[in-house]
Write a protein that holds these residues in place. Sequence first.
Motif, PDB file in Angstrom:
ATOM      1  N   ARG A  78       0.830  -1.207   0.000  1.00 27.80           N
ATOM      2  CA  ARG A  78       0.000   0.000   0.000  1.00 27.80           C
ATOM      3  C   ARG A  78       0.864   1.256   0.000  1.00 27.80           C
ATOM      4  O   ARG A  78       0.539   2.232  -0.675  1.00 27.80           O
ATOM      5  CB  ARG A  78      -0.971  -0.025   1.182  1.00 27.80           C
ATOM      6  N   GLN A  81       1.916   1.711  -3.488  1.00 30.60           N
ATOM      7  CA  GLN A  81       0.846   2.238  -4.335  1.00 30.60           C
ATOM      8  C   GLN A  81       0.653   3.733  -4.117  1.00 30.60           C
ATOM      9  O   GLN A  81       0.426   4.480  -5.068  1.00 30.60           O
ATOM     10  CB  GLN A  81      -0.465   1.486  -4.070  1.00 30.60           C
ATOM     11  N   VAL A  82       0.754   4.180  -2.876  1.00 35.80           N
ATOM     12  CA  VAL A  82       0.627   5.612  -2.588  1.00 35.80           C
ATOM     13  C   VAL A  82       1.738   6.386  -3.308  1.00 35.80           C
ATOM     14  O   VAL A  82       1.493   7.442  -3.907  1.00 35.80           O
ATOM     15  CB  VAL A  82       0.681   5.875  -1.061  1.00 35.80           C
ATOM     16  N   ARG A  84       3.343   5.423  -6.031  1.00 38.96           N
ATOM     17  CA  ARG A  84       3.045   5.368  -7.471  1.00 38.96           C
ATOM     18  C   ARG A  84       1.997   6.415  -7.838  1.00 38.96           C
ATOM     19  O   ARG A  84       2.126   7.116  -8.838  1.00 38.96           O
ATOM     20  CB  ARG A  84       2.504   3.987  -7.865  1.00 38.96           C
ATOM     21  N   ASP A  85       0.928   6.502  -7.035  1.00 40.78           N
ATOM     22  CA  ASP A  85      -0.133   7.473  -7.291  1.00 40.78           C
ATOM     23  C   ASP A  85       0.415   8.897  -7.260  1.00 40.78           C
ATOM     24  O   ASP A  85       0.054   9.730  -8.097  1.00 40.78           O
ATOM     25  CB  ASP A  85      -1.275   7.320  -6.276  1.00 40.78           C
ATOM     26  N   TRP A  86       1.285   9.180  -6.315  1.00 42.27           N
ATOM     27  CA  TRP A  86       1.876  10.518  -6.214  1.00 42.27           C
ATOM     28  C   TRP A  86       2.680  10.834  -7.472  1.00 42.27           C
ATOM     29  O   TRP A  86       2.596  11.935  -8.009  1.00 42.27           O
ATOM     30  CB  TRP A  86       2.772  10.610  -4.972  1.00 42.27           C
ATOM     31  N   LYS A  88       2.251   9.633 -10.470  1.00 46.66           N
ATOM     32  CA  LYS A  88       1.323   9.858 -11.602  1.00 46.66           C
ATOM     33  C   LYS A  88       0.702  11.245 -11.526  1.00 46.66           C
ATOM     34  O   LYS A  88       0.567  11.929 -12.538  1.00 46.66           O
ATOM     35  CB  LYS A  88       0.237   8.782 -11.608  1.00 46.66           C
ATOM     36  N   GLU A  89       0.299  11.669 -10.329  1.00 45.87           N
ATOM     37  CA  GLU A  89      -0.329  12.983 -10.161  1.00 45.87           C
ATOM     38  C   GLU A  89       0.630  14.116 -10.465  1.00 45.87           C
ATOM     39  O   GLU A  89       0.222  15.199 -10.857  1.00 45.87           O
ATOM     40  CB  GLU A  89      -0.835  13.146  -8.720  1.00 45.87           C
ATOM     41  N   HIS A  90       1.910  13.891 -10.306  1.00 41.14           N
ATOM     42  CA  HIS A  90       2.909  14.934 -10.483  1.00 41.14           C
ATOM     43  C   HIS A  90       3.675  14.798 -11.799  1.00 41.14           C
ATOM     44  O   HIS A  90       4.759  15.328 -11.958  1.00 41.14           O
ATOM     45  CB  HIS A  90       3.854  14.966  -9.284  1.00 41.14           C
TER      46      HIS A  90
END
Length: 94
Positions: A78, A81-82, A84-86, A88-90
């Motif tokens: 997890r 994943q957090v 990875r998400d960061w 993608k957002e940046h």
Amino acid sequence: MKKQKPEHVSQADWDAVDSPPLDSSFLAKMRPAAAEHPSFPPKVRGPQAQVKKTPISIRLDEAVVSSFRATGRGWQSRVNQVLRDWLKEHGNAI
């Protein structure tokens, strides 16, 4: 050393089994199953997947780590994943 009965075993079943104690002379006589039964197929692992994650050492706030650990098994995935998400957002696509 007296064996303790597991909770899921009934007392009648427990009493019906007459197991000898496993002393050092008994254990010394034990041999691998493959040596005693050569017809058993050998243990062979299949092809292993390539490692896709890199072990690292990182310092995080205790509160962050304990919060993720409190979510249970898979907490490191997890965290991954957090991150990875960061990315993608940046705009840092993986």
